[in-house]
Design an enzyme around this catalytic site. Structure first.
Site, PDB file in Angstrom:
ATOM      1  N   LYS A   1      -4.220 -11.743  12.998  1.00  0.00           N
ATOM      2  CA  LYS A   1      -3.610 -11.076  14.145  1.00  0.00           C
ATOM      3  C   LYS A   1      -3.745 -11.965  15.383  1.00  0.00           C
ATOM      4  O   LYS A   1      -4.667 -12.781  15.466  1.00  0.00           O
ATOM      5  CB  LYS A   1      -4.333  -9.747  14.433  1.00  0.00           C
TER       6      LYS A   1
ATOM      7  N   ARG B   1      -3.780  -0.355   2.831  1.00  0.00           N
ATOM      8  CA  ARG B   1      -3.176   0.264   1.658  1.00  0.00           C
ATOM      9  C   ARG B   1      -3.821  -0.241   0.369  1.00  0.00           C
ATOM     10  O   ARG B   1      -3.803   0.447  -0.649  1.00  0.00           O
ATOM     11  CB  ARG B   1      -1.671   0.026   1.667  1.00  0.00           C
TER      12      ARG B   1
END
Length: 506
Positions: free
Chosen positions: A278, A352
Site C-alpha cells: 500500500k 478474503r
C-alpha cells in the site's frame, strides 16, 4: 480492557440526587427549540424554555450545551441535549434517546456522576438511554505516559430518572445495556490498540482474558497446527511476518440450544498490503483491519453473558500482512482449508484468503446460519460511504440482519450478489483467483467468500457477509454514539440478530 459506567435508576420525580451534571432534553420544534419535561420547577423551566433561542440552542441531534446548575437541582451543571425533530411532538424513538444519551455522556467526560432526565417513560426507552450512556462513557488513553488536559476520564456513574423505575423488567434491561456497552467498548479498544501491541498471538491472549469466567471454550491453533491441518489462507498471508498467524475458535454451547450460529471474523492485525504494498498514507489506519474478529469475539462473549439459548461459535482469523523475503507473491497458488486452490493475484486482497479458511472450517460443523464480518474492501466505502455497512448473502439471512441492525440502531444496507461477476474470479491455474472485476469489487469479494461456504443436508448453509470497511473506524469527529477511531460497529447488530433468532424459535 473496557469498562462501562455504573447504571442506576431513580423515580422521575426525584431530581434531588446529587450529581455533577443533570441532563435534560430539548426538541427541535417547528417554531423553535422546545424544552422537554424536566425536574425543574415550573418557573425555572419556563424561563429556560423562553431563553433557548437566545442561547443559540436548537434541539438538533448531537447538540449539547452546558449551563450553570440550579440550587433546586443539586447539580453543578445543567446540560441540554438535543433529541431532534421527532421529540417535538412527543414521538422520540429509541434511537433518538440512545443517541442523545451518548452524546451527552461522551461530551461530559471529566465529570464523575451524571443524571439523565430524558423522556424515558417505558422500559424500552430506559434501555435505550442506558445503552447510549454505556456507549458514551468510553475513553482510550492507555498508551499515554501522562494524561493530557484533553484526555478527561469517562463518566463513571449514570443515574436515569424515569417513571418506570418500579418496573420489574427494568433490572434485566439495565443488565443488557451494561453487557452491550462492555462488548462494544471492548471491541473499540481492540481496534484502537497499536499493531506493536496487538498481533495474532496477543489477540488470542486478549480473547482468553476477555472471556474470563464465562462458559466459553477457547481453542487456539498456532502456525504449526495451521500448516499441518491445511489452513493455506492463514499461513499464506502470515508468511511475510515475524509474528505468525493464529486461528481462534470460541464455543458457547448451552443446554438445549434453539439454534446453532457460527460467526467468522477477519483479523488482520496490520495490513501493509504485503508485496502488493500500500502507499504510506494507505497504511495509517490499517491497525483497524482486525475489526471483524474483534466484533465476533465480543458478540460471542455477549451472547454467553446474556445466557441466550443458542449455540454460538466464533472463528477469529488472525494474521499480519507484511512484505519480506518469505512473503507470498503475486501468482502464488495456495490451498485453502478443505482443499480448494486460489491463485493470489494481489497480496493486498488478503482478508478474503484468511476468511476462506474460517468459512470452510466453520462449515464443517453444519451450523444453521453462518455470518462473516470483515473490513474487506475499499469498494464498500465507494458504494456506501464511511458510516453505512453492507450486508450481502442469502436473502433470508441478509434481510434478517438488516432488520436486526435497524432495531439496534446501526446502519447497514442490503447489496446484491450479481452472478455475472462470478466468472471474473476464474483462474487459469487454480480453482479461482483472489481478484476479479474491479467495478463492484465489494460484491466480487463477497462472491469469492461464498465459494467457501459449505453445505448441510445437501444445501448450502444459509449465509450472510457484512463488509464494515468504512464504519468500523471513524477518522472524523465523534458523533452520536460513535467515537473517533474504533467504533465497535456490528456488535449490536449481531447480538440483536441472535436475540431475534431466539424470539422466532419460541
Amino acid at each position: 480492557m473496557a469498562t462501562t459506567p455504573e447504571l442506576k435508576i431513580s423515580a422521575a420525580k426525584d431530581g434531588k440526587a446529587r450529581a455533577d451534571a443533570l441532563v435534560v432534553g430539548v426538541a427541535e420544534g417547528p417554531d423553535g427549540p422546545v424544552l422537554l419535561k424536566t425536574p425543574l420547577a415550573a418557573a425555572s423551566a419556563k424561563a429556560l424554555n423562553d431563553s433557548l433561542g437566545a442561547l443559540g440552542i436548537t434541539g438538533a441531534r448531537d447538540e449539547v450545551h452546558r449551563l450553570p446548575g440550579l440550587p433546586e437541582l443539586n447539580a453543578d451543571v445543567l446540560v441540554l441535549t438535543g433529541l431532534g425533530k421527532a421529540a417535538a411532538n412527543g414521538s422520540a424513538g429509541t434511537e433518538d434517546l440512545r443517541r442523545a444519551a451518548e452524546s451527552a455522556v461522551r461530551q461530559l467526560a471529566g465529570l464523575p456522576r451524571v443524571t439523565l432526565a430524558l423522556p424515558a417513560a417505558s422500559v424500552e426507552a430506559v434501555a435505550a438511554v442506558a445503552e447510549g450512556a454505556a456507549l458514551g462513557a468510553y475513553a482510550f488513553n492507555e498508551h499515554r505516559s501522562r494524561t493530557a488536559a484533553k484526555d478527561r476520564p469517562a463518566v463513571r456513574e449514570v443515574t436515569i430518572l424515569t417513571p418506570a423505575a418500579a418496573e420489574k423488567s427494568l433490572a434485566a434491561a439495565l443488565e443488557r445495556a451494561r453487557i452491550v456497552g462492555r462488548a462494544v467498548n471492548a471491541t473499540r479498544t481492540l481496534v484502537n490498540q497499536p499493531p506493536s501491541h496487538l498481533y495474532p498471538e496477543t489477540f488470542a491472549a486478549a480473547a482468553r482474558e476477555l472471556a474470563g469466567n464465562l462458559q466459553v471454550k477457547i481453542t487456539v491453533l498456532d502456525e504449526k497446527r495451521l500448516e499441518k491441518d491445511g489452513y493455506g489462507g492463514l499461513t499464506g498471508v502470515g508468511k511475510g511476518s515475524t509474528r505468525p498467524p493464529r486461528l481462534v475458535k470460541l464455543e458457547y454451547a448451552p443446554a438445549r440450544p434453539k439454534a446453532r450460529l457460527a460467526f467468522v471474523g477477519k483479523g488482520i492485525t496490520f495490513d501493509s498490503g504485503g508485496l502488493s504494498l500500500k502507499p504510506a498514507t494507505g497504511m495509517v489506519t490499517m491497525k483497524c483491519d482486525m475489526a471483524g474478529a474483534a466484533v465476533v469475539l465480543n458478540t460471542i462473549l455477549a451472547i454467553a453473558e446474556l445466557g441466550l439459548p443458542v449455540k454460538a461459535t466464533g472463528w477469529l482469523c488472525l494474521a499480519e500482512n507484511m512484505p519480506s523475503g518469505t512473503a507470498q507473491r503475486p501468482s502464488d497458488v495456495l490451498t485453502v482449508y478443505g482443499g480448494k486452490t486460489v491463485e493470489v493475484l494481489n497480496t493486498d486482497a488478503e482478508g478474503r484468503l484468511v476468511m476462506a479458511d474460517g468459512l470452510a472450517a466453520a462449515s464443517e460443523e453444519e451450523p444453521d446460519v453462518l455470518i462473516d464480518v470483515a473490513t474487506l474492501t475499499g469498494a464498500q466505502m465507494v458504494a456506501l460511504g464511511s458510516r453505512v455497512g453492507a450486508v450481502m448473502g442469502d436473502d433470508g439471512v441478509r434481510d434478517a440482519v438488516k432488520a436486526a441492525a435497524d432495531r439496534a440502531g446501526e446502519l447497514f444496507w442490503p447489496m446484491p450478489l450479481p452472478e455475472e461477476l462470478r466468472p471474473s474470479l476464474d483462474s487459469l491455474v487454480a480453482d479461482l483467483a483472489n481478484m476479479g472485476e474491479k467495478f463492484g469489487g465489494m460484491m466480487t469479494a463477497a462472491l469469492f467468500l461464498r465459494e467457501f461456504v459449505g453445505e448441510a443436508h445437501g444445501e448450502r448453509i444459509p449465509w450472510a457477509h457484512l463488509d464494515i470497511a468504512g464504519p468500523a473506524f471513524n477518522e472524523g469527529a465523534a458523533y452520536g454514539y460513535t467515537p473517533k477511531e474504533g467504533t465497535g460497529m456490528a456488535v449490536r447488530t449481531l447480538l440483536a440478530y441472535a436475540e431475534d433468532v431466539v424470539a422466532r424459535a419460541r
